[in-house]
Every structure is written in structure tokens, then in C-alpha cells.
Design an enzyme around this catalytic site. Structure first.
Site, mmCIF file in Angstrom:
data_model
loop_
_atom_site.group_PDB
_atom_site.id
_atom_site.type_symbol
_atom_site.label_atom_id
_atom_site.label_comp_id
_atom_site.label_asym_id
_atom_site.label_seq_id
_atom_site.Cartn_x
_atom_site.Cartn_y
_atom_site.Cartn_z
ATOM 1 C CE1 TYR A 150 69.103 17.353 75.352
ATOM 2 C CE2 TYR A 150 70.864 16.045 74.705
ATOM 3 C CZ TYR A 150 69.591 16.151 75.779
ATOM 4 O OH TYR A 150 70.549 16.545 76.457
ATOM 5 C CE LYS A 154 72.064 19.222 76.976
ATOM 6 N NZ LYS A 154 72.275 20.245 78.037
HETATM 7 P P1 NDP Z 1 64.153 18.461 83.659
HETATM 8 O O1 NDP Z 1 63.202 18.623 82.191
HETATM 9 O O2 NDP Z 1 63.756 17.345 84.477
HETATM 10 O O3 NDP Z 1 64.664 19.773 84.005
HETATM 11 C C1 NDP Z 1 64.640 20.607 82.949
HETATM 12 C C2 NDP Z 1 65.164 22.346 84.076
HETATM 13 O O4 NDP Z 1 65.122 23.346 82.739
HETATM 14 C C3 NDP Z 1 63.449 22.892 84.773
HETATM 15 O O5 NDP Z 1 63.828 23.272 85.935
HETATM 16 C C4 NDP Z 1 62.977 23.473 83.529
HETATM 17 O O6 NDP Z 1 62.129 24.574 84.101
HETATM 18 C C5 NDP Z 1 64.369 24.032 82.872
HETATM 19 N N1 NDP Z 1 63.940 24.429 82.156
HETATM 20 C C6 NDP Z 1 63.833 24.641 80.020
HETATM 21 N N2 NDP Z 1 63.163 25.684 79.997
HETATM 22 C C7 NDP Z 1 63.965 26.692 80.141
HETATM 23 C C8 NDP Z 1 64.220 27.669 79.637
HETATM 24 N N3 NDP Z 1 64.167 27.951 79.071
HETATM 25 N N4 NDP Z 1 64.756 28.682 80.391
HETATM 26 C C9 NDP Z 1 64.539 28.257 82.099
HETATM 27 N N5 NDP Z 1 64.636 26.831 82.608
HETATM 28 C C10 NDP Z 1 64.322 26.097 81.592
HETATM 29 O O7 NDP Z 1 65.838 18.150 83.157
HETATM 30 P P2 NDP Z 1 66.701 17.560 83.607
HETATM 31 O O8 NDP Z 1 67.117 17.090 84.786
HETATM 32 O O9 NDP Z 1 66.930 16.159 83.019
HETATM 33 O O10 NDP Z 1 68.008 18.368 82.517
HETATM 34 C C11 NDP Z 1 69.366 18.551 83.056
HETATM 35 C C12 NDP Z 1 70.046 18.551 82.302
HETATM 36 O O11 NDP Z 1 70.592 18.157 82.251
HETATM 37 C C13 NDP Z 1 69.478 19.569 80.813
HETATM 38 O O12 NDP Z 1 70.361 20.254 80.110
HETATM 39 C C14 NDP Z 1 69.309 17.977 79.992
HETATM 40 O O13 NDP Z 1 69.358 18.189 78.964
HETATM 41 C C15 NDP Z 1 70.920 17.784 81.026
HETATM 42 N N6 NDP Z 1 70.575 15.871 80.695
HETATM 43 C C16 NDP Z 1 69.652 15.050 81.687
HETATM 44 C C17 NDP Z 1 70.261 13.669 80.834
HETATM 45 C C18 NDP Z 1 69.019 12.883 82.021
HETATM 46 O O14 NDP Z 1 68.913 11.571 82.152
HETATM 47 N N7 NDP Z 1 67.974 13.571 82.021
HETATM 48 C C19 NDP Z 1 71.115 13.693 80.538
HETATM 49 C C20 NDP Z 1 72.850 14.222 79.703
HETATM 50 C C21 NDP Z 1 71.987 15.273 79.759
HETATM 51 P P3 NDP Z 1 60.855 24.738 84.321
HETATM 52 O O15 NDP Z 1 60.273 23.641 85.712
HETATM 53 O O16 NDP Z 1 59.883 26.228 84.431
HETATM 54 O O17 NDP Z 1 60.225 24.091 83.027
#
Ligand code: NDP
Length: 243
Positions: A150, A154
Site C-alpha cells: 500500500y 500510494k
Molecule cells: P472504502 O473501502 O470505504 O471505499 C473504496 C471504494 O473504492 C469503493 O467505492 C469501492 O467500490 C471502490 N473500489 C475498490 N476497488 C475497486 C476497483 N478495483 N475498481 C473500482 N472501484 C473500486 O475506502 P475509503 O473511502 O476509506 O478510501 C478511499 C481512498 O482513500 C482509497 O484510495 C484509500 O486508499 C484512500 N485513503 C483512505 C484513508 C482512510 O483512512 N479511510 C486514509 C488514506 C487514504 P465497491 O463499493 O464496489 O467495493
């Protein structure tokens, strides 16, 4: 009116941080398309709640992304704003990490940005306008135990942002990153409570962030008036890591 006709695509835009970004863009007058990967029920509920159309395609799959973006362009028009937010974790210490865990995270969190940017860049260049925001992570800046895959993905995203920013600058295309700290979403709720407690203790603001606080940063970076901000990373982390 400013931004009224702008079309925005948010990958992973149906849940968590992505949902907050989709809704904030809609509220600001953008025409929004929210992508998702496989959770059809969450996507359907999201569309019912928000009125924002959801498009299923795997961001890790080059051809699927091309087809998905083509469909969005047909439905809404050329893409002006792209928010690369979809991401996954497959945590494990190096001595236990499988090649599959490594590849899944690199493909979904980093190669995905190549796939989506490649699908919209020609049209942005032709129209001399584009706003791309890549959602990185504090763990891409600082590293994190159990997250070699990860952190590498990132961190790669932050380099990607700076390189593409240089290419896009003369064409009115800005490319920026946001590095969130720990935000209260499903992804973070999956972290064991005792680990989360230790993490929150290190956040000077004293709490997890809210998805809406990341969306606010996205709105700032994608505005028509933000044309002089490019190649930068906006850290939104409650003061946890000052880069
Ligand atoms: P969630 O797990 O809550 O949501 C992830 C989203 O990404 C969902 O809509 C999911 O779709 C979609 N997704 C995952 N894999 C794919 C794929 N192969 N193709 C298309 N869509 C995909 O994540 P967060 O909201 O927590 O995180 C969002 C972003 O922020 C990520 O990039 C994460 O790494 C980054 N981030 C998050 C942090 C946190 O504390 N939450 C901290 C730092 C960065 P589906 O609903 O269909 O599964």
C-alpha cells in the site's frame, strides 16, 4: 455559471471518501459519475440516496476503464474532472505477504491511475482543460508497518502526480494529490480497535477525519480558479504527519 457544465468522474465514488467527494461535487454543480468495483448493493443505495449515476468497472483493468469512461462520456459529455479515489488494502508484513497481495494493491491503487488518466488525457489536451486529483495517503508519505504494498502504491501515486502535472501544465490540465490521514470509513473500521486507538492517540487534532473533510480539499483543487495549483500534495491528516 462557473462549473455548471463540468463533468466529474470519481472512482470508488459510491462509498466512504469517494461518496463524500461525489456528493460535494454534485452540490457544487458538477455533473458527476461515480464508479464502483463490485458492491452493487452499496452502489444502488448510493444512487437512490444521491441521484448520482453509478458505473461499474474495475479500475485495475485497462480495457474495462476505457469502456467505462467511453460510456460516461456518451451519457454526460467529455470528462473535465477526474478524481482517482478507488483503493484497497491487503495488509501483511513482508515476510508473510503473497505476490497476489502485492499485485492486487499495486494494480488497484496505482496502475488504476494510469488506466483512468490514459482514458481521459487526450480529450483534456484537446479541450485545454483538465483537473485530476489523486487520493494518496499519509502511509504513502510516512510508510506503515504491514503495508509495504500500500505504501509503495500510494508513494508511487505522488510521483505520478508530479510527472503528469509537468506534462499537463501547458494544456490547462492540473494534477494534484491529497494525502488523507486516518478517515472514518469502512476501510479504517476494518482496523482492529486496539490498533486504531493507538493511531488516534498520535493525531494532534485528537480524532479520525471525516470523509467530507477530504471532499472539501478536492473541491478546492478542481475549481476553475485553481489553475495555478499543480503538482502539489495537500495533506489532510489532523496534524499527524507534517511533510
Ligand atoms: P472504502 O473501502 O470505504 O471505499 C473504496 C471504494 O473504492 C469503493 O467505492 C469501492 O467500490 C471502490 N473500489 C475498490 N476497488 C475497486 C476497483 N478495483 N475498481 C473500482 N472501484 C473500486 O475506502 P475509503 O473511502 O476509506 O478510501 C478511499 C481512498 O482513500 C482509497 O484510495 C484509500 O486508499 C484512500 N485513503 C483512505 C484513508 C482512510 O483512512 N479511510 C486514509 C488514506 C487514504 P465497491 O463499493 O464496489 O467495493
Amino acid at each position: 455559471m462557473e462549473n455548471k457544465a463540468r463533468v466529474a468522474v470519481v472512482t470508488g465514488g459510491t462509498r466512504g471518501i469517494g461518496e463524500a467527494i461525489s456528493v460535494a461535487l454534485r452540490d457544487a454543480g458538477y455533473k458527476v459519475a461515480a464508479n464502483y468495483g463490485g458492491n452493487a448493493q452499496a452502489a444502488q443505495e448510493f444512487t437512490e440516496r444521491t441521484g448520482i449515476p453509478a458505473y461499474k468497472f474495475d479500475v485495475a483493468d485497462y480495457e474495462a476503464v476505457r469502456a467505462g469512461i467511453a460510456q460516461i462520456e456518451q451519457d454526460l459529455g467529455p470528462v473535465d474532472v477526474l478524481v482517482n479515489n478507488a483503493g484497497i488494502t491487503r495488509d501483511g508484513v513482508m515476510h508473510r505477504m503473497s505476490a497476489e497481495q502485492w499485485a492486487a494493491v499495486i494494480q488497484t491503487n496505482l496502475t488504476s491511475c494510469f488506466n483512468t488518466c490514459r482514458a481521459v488525457i487526450d480529450s483534456m489536451r484537446t479541450r485545454n482543460f483538465g483537473r485530476i486529483v489523486n487520493i494518496g495517503s499519509i502511509n504513502g508519505q510516512a510508510g506503515q508497518y504491514g503495508q509495504v504494498n500500500y505504501a509503495a502504491a500510494k508513494s508511487g501515486l505522488h510521483g505520478f502526480t508530479k510527472a503528469l502535472a509537468q506534462e499537463g501544465a501547458a494544456k490547462g490540465i492540473t494534477v494534484n494529490a491529497i494525502a488523507p490521514g486516518y478517515i472514518d470509513t469502512d476501510m479504517v473500521r476494518a482496523v482492529p480497535p486496539h490498533v486504531l486507538e493507538k493511531i488516534v492517540a498520535k493525531v494532534p487534532v485528537g480524532r479520525l477525519g471525516k470523509a467530507e473533510e477530504i471532499a472539501r480539499g478536492v473541491l478546492f483543487l478542481v475549481a476553475d480558479e485553481a489553475g495555478f495549483i499543480t503538482g502539489s500534495t495537500l495533506s489532510i491528516n489532523g496534524g499527524q504527519h507534517m511533510y
